[in-house]
Design a protein around this motif. Structure first.
Motif, short mmCIF file in Angstrom:
data_model
loop_
_atom_site.label_atom_id
_atom_site.label_comp_id
_atom_site.label_asym_id
_atom_site.label_seq_id
_atom_site.Cartn_x
_atom_site.Cartn_y
_atom_site.Cartn_z
N GLU A 1 -30.70 -23.28 5.14
CA GLU A 1 -30.89 -23.06 6.57
C GLU A 1 -29.55 -22.92 7.30
O GLU A 1 -29.40 -22.09 8.21
CB GLU A 1 -31.68 -24.21 7.19
N LYS B 1 -23.07 -14.53 9.00
CA LYS B 1 -23.56 -13.20 9.37
C LYS B 1 -23.75 -12.34 8.13
O LYS B 1 -22.84 -12.24 7.29
CB LYS B 1 -22.56 -12.52 10.32
N PHE C 1 -28.04 -19.49 6.71
CA PHE C 1 -28.82 -18.49 7.45
C PHE C 1 -28.48 -18.49 8.94
O PHE C 1 -28.35 -17.43 9.56
CB PHE C 1 -30.31 -18.77 7.25
N LYS C 2 -28.29 -19.67 9.51
CA LYS C 2 -28.07 -19.78 10.95
C LYS C 2 -26.61 -19.54 11.35
O LYS C 2 -26.34 -19.14 12.50
CB LYS C 2 -28.51 -21.16 11.44
N ASN C 3 -25.66 -19.79 10.44
CA ASN C 3 -24.26 -19.80 10.83
C ASN C 3 -23.41 -18.71 10.18
O ASN C 3 -22.24 -18.55 10.56
CB ASN C 3 -23.64 -21.16 10.52
N GLY D 1 -32.68 -18.50 4.59
CA GLY D 1 -32.87 -19.86 5.04
C GLY D 1 -34.20 -20.47 4.69
O GLY D 1 -34.83 -21.12 5.53
#
Length: 296
Positions: free
Chosen positions: A155, A162, A158-160, A248
């Protein structure tokens, strides 16, 4: 449960004539934990003078072929039919605390535990460094169940990070991916493997395909799917579990496995040795079609 038809086309166009080529392909979906491979057909142009299938060290199905006729193009088309099954719904909180895994494995005499030790070691694309352990240490406090940590890591990537298919190449160092926080699925997978192994958590590289779902009301475009990569993490009591840092999540029935290894070098879709050719242009097209399941 889902049935898929996969078409994987690879084409090389060479600047000069190739007089001889010997190639190895990992494009044959595995009969694996959550999937069955019913059929795979491989066609090669120009036609090989010698070809064979064999299992490699990791149990992957490998197609080897040699072309002795001079050629300026090489095309390999692999068509497969695969059925995937729903993945096991693990209780991630029941998995072994991550910091106990390496000591348990080194004391174990179980074959599967001993095999997992190999995935603690460096490999051609994976270097173990304190900076990788430091990167994920906030996600892995002492005593945290390993599957919970692996899921949180997927996760976090995926969130941080690019997704940028122009940011890296096959030879981009993992340290650069960490510093710039961008890359493709292969980069994110290598970063997770380097980080988890640096903490003493056995982690392997999985190569395969992922079904692409078009936006609502839009047709699925041909050739827009691609090969994909994700990680598999070992827990002594519960075995291997797969996580996809690019998206993620834990893997689902949309994931199709073709090969397992230490890193990309063990599972690259097509590699070989050739004489001649000079510069070349590579084109890859992948289509993953979900087919209707008809009950007997």
């Amino acid at each position: 449960m889902a049935d898929y038809r996969i078409i994987h086309k690879t084409k090389y166009v060479y600047e000069d004539l190739v007089s001889y080529g010997h190639n190895l392909a990992h494009m044959y979906p595995l009969a694996f934990r959550d999937q069955d491979c019913f059929r795979t057909h491989v066609s090669v142009n120009p036609k090989p003078v010698v070809s064979s299938f064999r299992k490699d060290y990791f149990g992957n199905q490998v197609f080897l072929f040699s072309i002795e006729d001079s050629h300026k193009t090489l095309e390999v088309i692999v068509e497969s039919t695969v059925r995937t099954h729903p993945t096991i719904d693990y209780d991630k909180s029941r998995s072994t605390p991550w910091n106990k895994i390496e000591p348990l494995l080194r004391e174990s005499s179980l074959e599967q535990d001993l095999e997992a030790l190999e995935f603690l070691q460096p490999s051609p694309f994976i270097r173990l460094k304190p900076q990788f352990a430091d990167f994920i240490s906030p996600l892995f406090p002492i005593g945290k169940p390993v599957y919970l940590g692996a899921f949180d890591l997927a996760e976090f990537i995926f969130k941080n990070f690019k997704f940028d298919n122009k940011a890296t190449t096959i030879n981009t160092p993992t340290e650069q991916v960490l510093a710039e926080k961008k890359g493709v699925c292969q980069d994110f997978t290598h970063l997770c493997i380097a980080s988890l192994r640096s903490l003493g958590i056995p982690t392997r590289y999985i190569s395969g395909y992922l079904e692409t779902i078009p936006p609502p009301g839009k047709p699925k475009l041909r050739g827009t799917d691609a090969t994909h990569a994700w990680i598999s993490v070992y827990c002594p009591d519960m075995g291997w579990q797969d996580f996809d840092p690019t998206n993620g999540k834990m893997i689902t029935e949309e994931y199709i496995v073709t090969a397992v290894g230490r890193d990309y070098s063990d599972v690259s879709p097509l590699k070989g040795i050739l004489f001649g050719g000079g510069k070349h242009k590579l084109t890859v097209e992948v289509d993953v079609f979900r087919e209707e399941i008809i009950d007997d």
